[in-house]
Write a protein that holds these residues in place. Structure first.
Motif, PDB file in Angstrom:
ATOM      1  N   LEU A 127       0.835  -1.208   0.000  1.00 28.59           N
ATOM      2  CA  LEU A 127       0.000   0.000   0.000  1.00 28.59           C
ATOM      3  C   LEU A 127       0.866   1.252   0.000  1.00 28.59           C
ATOM      4  CD1 LEU A 127      -2.864  -1.040   2.417  1.00 28.59           C
ATOM      5  CD2 LEU A 127      -2.857  -0.949  -0.068  1.00 28.59           C
ATOM      6  N   PHE A 187       3.770   1.578  -1.310  1.00 25.23           N
ATOM      7  CA  PHE A 187       4.335   1.784  -2.633  1.00 25.23           C
ATOM      8  C   PHE A 187       3.311   2.432  -3.570  1.00 25.23           C
ATOM      9  CE2 PHE A 187       5.429   0.201  -6.938  1.00 25.23           C
ATOM     10  CZ  PHE A 187       6.585   0.939  -7.071  1.00 25.23           C
ATOM     11  N   LEU A 188       2.066   1.931  -3.512  1.00 26.06           N
ATOM     12  CA  LEU A 188       1.028   2.532  -4.365  1.00 26.06           C
ATOM     13  C   LEU A 188       0.826   3.993  -3.990  1.00 26.06           C
ATOM     14  CD1 LEU A 188      -1.527  -0.387  -4.573  1.00 26.06           C
ATOM     15  CD2 LEU A 188       0.022   0.425  -6.328  1.00 26.06           C
ATOM     16  N   LEU A 203       3.528   6.026  -5.507  1.00 25.42           N
ATOM     17  CA  LEU A 203       3.282   6.199  -6.944  1.00 25.42           C
ATOM     18  C   LEU A 203       2.297   7.333  -7.175  1.00 25.42           C
ATOM     19  CD1 LEU A 203       2.958   2.613  -8.430  1.00 25.42           C
ATOM     20  CD2 LEU A 203       4.698   4.294  -8.904  1.00 25.42           C
ATOM     21  N   VAL A 252      10.924   6.169  -6.066  1.00 18.80           N
ATOM     22  CA  VAL A 252       9.927   5.188  -6.500  1.00 18.80           C
ATOM     23  C   VAL A 252      10.618   3.942  -7.033  1.00 18.80           C
ATOM     24  CG1 VAL A 252       8.232   4.733  -8.301  1.00 18.80           C
ATOM     25  CG2 VAL A 252       8.053   6.806  -6.949  1.00 18.80           C
ATOM     26  N   PHE A 309      12.241   1.985  -4.201  1.00 19.96           N
ATOM     27  CA  PHE A 309      11.162   1.374  -3.421  1.00 19.96           C
ATOM     28  C   PHE A 309      10.654   0.121  -4.145  1.00 19.96           C
ATOM     29  CE2 PHE A 309       7.346   2.773  -0.613  1.00 19.96           C
ATOM     30  CZ  PHE A 309       7.269   1.486  -0.092  1.00 19.96           C
ATOM     31  N   GLU A 333      10.743  -3.498  -2.608  1.00 17.59           N
ATOM     32  CA  GLU A 333       9.511  -4.253  -2.372  1.00 17.59           C
ATOM     33  C   GLU A 333       9.575  -5.612  -3.069  1.00 17.59           C
ATOM     34  OE1 GLU A 333       5.927  -2.499  -3.847  1.00 17.59           O
ATOM     35  OE2 GLU A 333       4.698  -4.098  -3.003  1.00 17.59           O
ATOM     36  N   THR A 382      -4.744   0.335  -9.503  1.00 13.14           N
ATOM     37  CA  THR A 382      -4.187   1.564  -8.939  1.00 13.14           C
ATOM     38  C   THR A 382      -2.823   1.879  -9.550  1.00 13.14           C
ATOM     39  OG1 THR A 382      -5.149   0.646  -6.952  1.00 13.14           O
ATOM     40  CG2 THR A 382      -4.006   2.735  -6.734  1.00 13.14           C
ATOM     41  N   VAL A 417      -1.433   4.753 -12.603  1.00 18.83           N
ATOM     42  CA  VAL A 417      -0.274   5.635 -12.464  1.00 18.83           C
ATOM     43  C   VAL A 417       0.567   5.589 -13.735  1.00 18.83           C
ATOM     44  CG1 VAL A 417       1.884   5.991 -11.229  1.00 18.83           C
ATOM     45  CG2 VAL A 417      -0.199   5.518  -9.968  1.00 18.83           C
TER      46      VAL A 417
END
Lengths: 157, 468
Positions: free
Chosen positions: A12, A14-15, A18, B28, B31, B35, B361, B365
């Motif tokens: 979550l 990370f989203l 973004l 980003v 990350f 992740e 989602t 983006v």
């Protein structure tokens, strides 16, 4: 191994990052279009030439106000002071006119030792004094129509 | 309108906004790496530092370079491209390296291509001071575009992969896809050509009326020659000789968009689309590769089509659709899904991997980032004062947008799958390099468009000094 909950939170987060990126990018575009904060407004006005502070008063024919006679803002009255008046669609203009044919900062009306002068600020569609398109700053007298797009203004006593 | 807006605000460089956005873009990317590593192996990926330093360092260098050599450039172009490239890099790392799949190459080669692309980016920004000079050589550009497109047909040099003959092999370097660069050359040619022929293409016309009602303004017969040439070239060469439907669609779409931008006449689009679809309808039963693509698109879920022979079945498409459905709204998290079920997912189908792991989602983006990139390009076209630059910038941004549409439309089964790559994201050296070249051109053009014009002598100081 990490727990499922941690992974869920990472996902979550990370989203969210973004989307933060996209929102900030849109913010940059917004500032690009409309300008930012009052700080910039100040900067925008500073390069204007400084006018003499107090124009000599008491002349017989001296105008006191600027009146919009035609266009979307017809009836608006602006009291004249020694400060220059910028007319246009930009938010930082003194008189903001919502007219498709007007530029962001369309024209400037300022007092030059008691004489009021109108100057076109490089607008797209031009500023007209009477029937003539302005090519350089011109003095305006009371009652002379100044046309900007569909808006007509004049000086009143 | 644009003039009004650009005179409305004082010119600003906004390099610091670019830096902030760029840092966020690098963040980003890192990350995403972290992740993916945490989800797959429960630890930070060992190469995180190396990837971060290389990728982040290179993009920061590009930023410093822009600061010095194109200080007025649009602040969003570089960060948008960086975030797309970084997400693609992280996803490729996750798809190949993190799963131990070394057959299909690795993220390292993509990183090397990113480095090469950024160096080329810097070189173009540095050396091409005025994009206008490209206007001088339209026919050389057209010729080089044709040569680049036809290179893969040369025996010994060309390679056929998955039924499409669009690669050339360079000994020692691997394979290249020259059509990626042909697109850019073609946009240059079209811009130069349209600037000179704009008036005749937009003014001379014959009005078709039924009674008093105007139906359409048809161009004169002889003015349709360029359209006929573009159409014939796209159809015959691309579809019949090389089976490269994607490039053909992209080239013809770009041609239509640019002729519309130049002339503002919808009749060109109507004629062009009618001719293109007419040819497609006529050709698709005849060209095997073409009919396969249409068949797998229309009857993707038919068991016969799904289990068909290799290269002619709809497995990739259907598995991609299921992968995206698996992702749902929020996705499984980077590294949490099984995107490897889709064959060759790192190339054209990388979007399905994003759909599975980042969900709707995350896909939004990516779509928004691409859209913003196109919007910035169109904004350059609006803000510029030169006709050639207007045409060029709108052509490049349309190409970027249309290419994204063709790929994403293909994997989501909106249009037949044609084989093109999402700009900046997908694996592939030539595509990445071509995207960065287009970005460099946009950066240079936006710098020149946003740079304030020299002060007019009538303004402010000068007049006052003389009058004194």
């Amino acid at each position: 191994m990490l727990s499922d909950l941690t992974l869920m939170l990472i996902k979550l987060a990370f989203l969210a990052v973004l989307w933060l990126f996209v929102i900030m990018a849109v913010g940059v575009i917004r500032t690009d279009l409309f300008g930012s904060a009052p700080r910039k407004t100040k900067r925008a006005r500073s390069p204007e030439p400084r006018r003499p502070k107090a124009a000599p008063r008491g002349r017989r024919n001296e105008p006191r106000s600027l009146v919009v006679t035609k266009g979307p803002l017809a009836g608006t009255t602006l009291n004249l002071s020694s400060h220059p008046i910028v007319i246009g669609r930009a938010k930082d203009a003194t008189l903001v006119i919502n007219d498709d044919y007007a530029s962001g900062r369309h024209a400037r009306i300022y007092s030059d030792n008691g004489r009021w002068v109108v100057e076109d600020l490089g607008s797209t569609n031009g500023t007209y004094l009477g029937q003539q398109r302005l090519t350089r700053p011109q003095p305006v007298s009371v009652g002379q129509p100044i046309r900007i797009g569909k808006t007509v203004l004049e000086l009143r006593k | 309108m644009s003039d009004a807006l650009s005179t409305a605000l004082p010119p600003v460089k906004r390099r610091n906004a670019e830096l902030v956005m760029l840092l966020l873009a690098i963040g980003v990317t890192l990350f995403a790496f972290a992740e993916a590593g945490l989800t797959r192996n429960g630890e930070l990926p060992p190469g995180l530092f190396a990837y971060g330093v290389t990728f982040g360092g290179l993009s920061l260098l590009a930023h410093v370079f822009i600061r010095f050599f194109a200080p007025w450039a649009d602040p969003l172009l570089l960060p948008l491209a960086t975030v797309l490239n970084g997400l693609g890099l992280a996803m490729i790392w996750r798809l190949l390296d993190a799963t131990g799949d070394t057959e299909n190459g690795s993220a390292m080669s993509q990183l090397i291509w990113t480095a090469i692309s950024m160096i080329v980016f810097a070189l173009i920004v540095f050396f091409l001071k005025e994009p206008r000079i490209l206007q001088r050589y339209p026919y050389i550009m057209a010729l080089s575009a044709v040569v680049l497109l036809l290179l893969p047909l040369i025996p010994g040099l060309g390679m056929t992969i998955n039924g499409a003959r669009q690669w050339i092999s360079i000994p020692g370097l691997g394979s290249m896809q020259p059509s990626e660069f042909a697109k850019i050359a073609l946009v240059i040619f079209l811009s130069g050509y349209m600037v000179t022929k704009r008036d005749v293409l937009s003014l001379a016309s014959r009005r078709v009326k039924i009674g008093p009602v105007k139906i359409i303004d048809l161009p004169r017969m002889r003015d349709t020659a360029p359209m006929a040439v573009a159409w014939g070239f796209c159809i015959i060469v691309m579809v019949a000789l090389m089976n490269d439907l994607g490039t053909s669609l992209l080239l013809f779409g770009t041609f239509l968009a640019m002729i519309y931008v130049a002339t503002q006449r919808s009749s060109w689009i109507i004629i062009g689309l009618a001719a293109f679809f007419g040819a497609c309808l006529a050709l698709y039963p005849l060209v095997y590769h073409f009919s396969v693509r249409v068949d797998t698109w229309l009857n993707a879920f038919d068991p016969d089509v799904y289990n068909g022979e290799l290269g002619a079945n709809s497995q990739q498409l259907v598995r991609g659709l299921f992968a995206m459905g698996e992702g749902g709204i929020l996705g499984t998290g980077l590294g949490g899904g099984k995107p490897g079920n889709v064959p060759e997912v790192q190339n054209d189908f990388i979007f399905t991997a994003f759909g599975e792991e980042l969900g709707l989602t995350g896909c939004m983006v990516i779509l928004l980032t691409l859209a913003l990139l196109v919007q910035r390009g169109m904004r350059i076209a609006l803000a510029s004062r030169e006709l050639f630059v207007k045409m060029f910038a709108s052509g490049i941004s349309f190409l970027l947008g249309f290419q994204s549409f063709v790929v994403i439309g293909g994997v989501t089964r909106v249009i037949p799958m044609t084989g093109a790559t999402i700009p900046f994201v997908a694996k592939g050296g030539s595509a990445l390099l071509a995207s960065w070249i287009m970005l460099a051109l946009l950066v240079r053009m936006s710098n020149n468009a946003r740079k304030p014009a020299p002060q007019a002598i009538q303004d402010e100081g000068a007049t006052q000094v003389i009058s004194r």
